[in-house]
Each structure stands twice: as C-alpha cells, then as structure tokens.
Design an enzyme around this catalytic site. Sequence first.
Site, PDB file in Angstrom:
ATOM      1  N   GLU A  44       0.833  -1.213   0.000  1.00 18.59           N
ATOM      2  CA  GLU A  44       0.000   0.000   0.000  1.00 18.59           C
ATOM      3  C   GLU A  44       0.862   1.255   0.000  1.00 18.59           C
ATOM      4  O   GLU A  44       2.082   1.199   0.203  1.00 18.59           O
ATOM      5  CB  GLU A  44      -0.935  -0.032   1.217  1.00 18.59           C
ATOM      6  CG  GLU A  44      -1.885  -1.207   1.132  1.00 18.59           C
ATOM      7  CD  GLU A  44      -2.969  -1.216   2.190  1.00 18.59           C
ATOM      8  OE1 GLU A  44      -2.859  -0.474   3.186  1.00 18.59           O
ATOM      9  OE2 GLU A  44      -3.937  -1.991   1.997  1.00 18.59           O
ATOM     10  N   GLU A  55      -1.676  -9.899  -6.318  1.00 28.75           N
ATOM     11  CA  GLU A  55      -1.665 -10.659  -7.579  1.00 28.75           C
ATOM     12  C   GLU A  55      -0.754  -9.995  -8.603  1.00 28.75           C
ATOM     13  O   GLU A  55       0.030 -10.644  -9.297  1.00 28.75           O
ATOM     14  CB  GLU A  55      -3.071 -10.760  -8.166  1.00 28.75           C
ATOM     15  CG  GLU A  55      -4.077 -11.480  -7.287  1.00 28.75           C
ATOM     16  CD  GLU A  55      -4.786 -10.568  -6.293  1.00 28.75           C
ATOM     17  OE1 GLU A  55      -4.163  -9.608  -5.794  1.00 28.75           O
ATOM     18  OE2 GLU A  55      -5.966 -10.819  -6.031  1.00 28.75           O
ATOM     19  N   CYS A  93      -6.540  -6.504 -11.482  1.00 28.74           N
ATOM     20  CA  CYS A  93      -5.715  -7.723 -11.488  1.00 28.74           C
ATOM     21  C   CYS A  93      -6.251  -8.743 -12.493  1.00 28.74           C
ATOM     22  O   CYS A  93      -5.480  -9.446 -13.150  1.00 28.74           O
ATOM     23  CB  CYS A  93      -5.638  -8.316 -10.093  1.00 28.74           C
ATOM     24  SG  CYS A  93      -4.642  -7.314  -8.975  1.00 28.74           S
TER      25      CYS A  93
HETATM   26  N1  THU Z   1      -6.003  -6.252  -2.565  1.00 33.59           N
HETATM   27  C1  THU Z   1      -5.176  -7.172  -3.145  1.00 33.59           C
HETATM   28  O1  THU Z   1      -3.978  -7.235  -2.854  1.00 33.59           O
HETATM   29  N2  THU Z   1      -5.717  -8.021  -4.062  1.00 33.59           N
HETATM   30  C2  THU Z   1      -7.023  -8.022  -4.431  1.00 33.59           C
HETATM   31  O2  THU Z   1      -7.405  -8.744  -5.330  1.00 33.59           O
HETATM   32  C3  THU Z   1      -7.992  -7.177  -3.728  1.00 33.59           C
HETATM   33  C4  THU Z   1      -7.400  -6.104  -2.887  1.00 33.59           C
HETATM   34  C5  THU Z   1      -5.434  -5.343  -1.566  1.00 33.59           C
HETATM   35  C6  THU Z   1      -5.339  -3.910  -1.999  1.00 33.59           C
HETATM   36  C7  THU Z   1      -5.345  -3.193  -0.682  1.00 33.59           C
HETATM   37  O3  THU Z   1      -4.018  -3.152  -0.195  1.00 33.59           O
HETATM   38  C8  THU Z   1      -6.158  -4.087   0.228  1.00 33.59           C
HETATM   39  O4  THU Z   1      -6.237  -5.340  -0.413  1.00 33.59           O
HETATM   40  C9  THU Z   1      -7.561  -3.579   0.511  1.00 33.59           C
HETATM   41  O5  THU Z   1      -8.228  -3.291  -0.659  1.00 33.59           O
END
Ligand code: THU
Length: 131
Positions: A44, A55, A93
Amino acid sequence: MTDIELMELAKKAGQNSYSPYSHFRVGAALLCKDGRVFCGCNVENISFGATNCAERTAVFAAIAEGCREFEKIAISGAREGKDYQRTLPCGVCRQVLSEFCGSSFEVITENDKGLCKTTLSQLLPFAFDSF
Ligand code: THU
C-alpha cells in the site's frame, strides 16, 4: 505443485504484506508452466491509488524474471488478527492476468469450507483484448 501447497505459499507471502491503511493482508502465489512459483503481497501507499495488489506483484515479479506462461494462482487474504476470508482478484488484477493467461487459467481461493477453484474466463468473461 498441489493447490494446497500453492495456497500455503500465498499465505506465507501475505505475511510480508505492507498494509498499514487497510489492515488487509493479501498474498498470492503464481505457478508458471515451467514449474517456477512467484509470490507477491499487497504493497500500500499513503497515496492510495499507488497501492499494488498481491496478484499484480506476483505477475510483475514473474515477468521481470522472464516468465510469461502461467498455470494457476492462489490468493489468500485476511484482516489483521482475523481468519482468512475468500479473496478474489480485483478488476485491475483480472485484466492484468488476462494479458498473459488463457481462459483456462485457474484462480484458487479459500473459504471456511476449503479451497475454491474458478477460471479467469469465469471471472472476466469479456476482457478488453484489442484496440
Ligand atoms: N487487494 C489485493 O492485494 N488483491 C485483491 O485482489 C484485492 C485487494 C489489496 C489492496 C489493498 O491493499 C487491500 O487489499 C484492501 O483493498
């Protein structure tokens, strides 16, 4: 590599998640056709739009190592301190996966009953693929 083994690697990768804003840890493990596995976690950013999902981290790591043919991906997600919950790939993704993966590419997730398997074409039936 079994689906269970791949999911274990996804969970391990999720432990490296940098998610101080959402507190939602995601890990992904991408199995390549040559047997290699590339893992990723969500990273993040204080500017939220700069966040990278687990992903895509895994896909980009594979591409950077010259690997472009993929068989399946396992994804695990959990709020900090909570149990794993079923985590499906976000729209961006799905589109990134569709750049490199055929319609039979498998997406493995997990709920309280165990592993769930779906395909990329089920998740993104009408991907953008030409311009
Ligand atoms: N997130 C992912 O890493 N993969 C996904 O497919 C859905 C969301 C992460 C992004 C963010 O850091 C957190 O989950 C909340 O949305």
